[in-house]
Scaffold this active site. Structure first.
Site, PDB file in Angstrom:
ATOM      1  CB  CYS A 174       3.890  11.418   5.171  1.00  0.00           C
ATOM      2  SG  CYS A 174       2.642  10.146   4.924  1.00  0.00           S
ATOM      3  CD  GLU A 226       6.731  13.824  -1.041  1.00  0.00           C
ATOM      4  OE1 GLU A 226       7.295  14.933  -1.135  1.00  0.00           O
ATOM      5  OE2 GLU A 226       5.532  13.628  -1.311  1.00  0.00           O
ATOM      6  CG  HIS A 266       3.240  10.607  -0.270  1.00  0.00           C
ATOM      7  ND1 HIS A 266       3.887  11.782   0.050  1.00  0.00           N
ATOM      8  CD2 HIS A 266       2.467  10.298   0.803  1.00  0.00           C
ATOM      9  CE1 HIS A 266       3.523  12.164   1.269  1.00  0.00           C
ATOM     10  NE2 HIS A 266       2.665  11.281   1.753  1.00  0.00           N
TER      11      HIS A 266
END
Length: 209
Positions: free
Chosen positions: A149, A85, A168
């Site tokens: 998250c 991410e 992730h």
């Protein structure tokens, strides 16, 4: 000259919803068995899926370890790859956590920037890990999902001025085993440290001239 020892903190999440076993914490425990390179002290933590605990715990981890890097790992039921991410988002938190709570303001840090990018170039990390030809596919994302998250990532990026990362992972067996995920995390974090150190050397050189 010996390299100074550096602390790296890696977190996974506890169970929530249909994830009675959270693949992120299993993967982090596998990473702990493997360890990172010799000059790194690895500290792992399981984070409960609770907004208020995250807001308290993340600053406490930075204070306790003064880490070179913090990497948060989370599970995504939609993921079929290991996903790096790029950024965390401040606003849009409507999903209830394990305590049936969600922030009244629906944001992480009131008045904080809408989005904070990691200082680590995830494209570079992705290319390098892919070149290692592990049996795991690594991809990039700019949307960590506006739940715990994303909330954890933003909180950590805000705290660390960008010295955080978020990975992730798919649920276990869809398609990867715990061992595969652990090895992938090991490779990803070692590349992240490398990228981070090189970017810091560049910054230091610019300060010296």
């Amino acid at each position: 000259m010996e390299k100074p020892r550096r602390a790296v903190v890696v977190t996974g999440f506890g169970p929530f919803g249909e994830h009675a076993v959270n693949a992120s914490w299993i993967a982090v425990q596998e990473l702990e068995k493997l360890g990172l390179r010799d000059d790194v002290d690895l500290h792992v933590y399981e984070i409960p899926v609770e907004y208020q605990t995250v807001q308290r715990l993340i600053p406490a981890l930075w204070k306790k370890h003064s880490p070179q890097l913090v990497v948060h790992v989370g599970v995504s039921g939609m993921a079929t790859t290991v996903t790096l991410e790029k950024c965390g988002h401040n606003v849009g938190y409507k999903g209830l956590d394990n305590c049936r709570f969600c922030p009244g303001s629906q944001c992480c840090v009131e008045g904080g920037p809408e989005c904070i990018d990691s200082v680590i170039d995830m494209d570079t990390v992705c290319k390098r890990v892919s070149a290692l030809e592990l049996d795991v596919t690594v991809t990039i994302s700019k949307d960590a999902g506006r739940y715990l998250c994303d909330f954890t990532y933003y909180t950590s990026l805000y705290q660390s001025r960008g010295r955080s990362a978020f990975v992730h992972v798919p649920p276990l067996g869809k398609p990867y085993t715990a061992e595969q995920l652990g090895r992938a995390l090991q490779a990803i974090i070692e590349e992240m440290l490398d990228v981070l150190e090189h970017s810091e050397e560049k910054i230091n050189c610019q300060h010296e001239h």
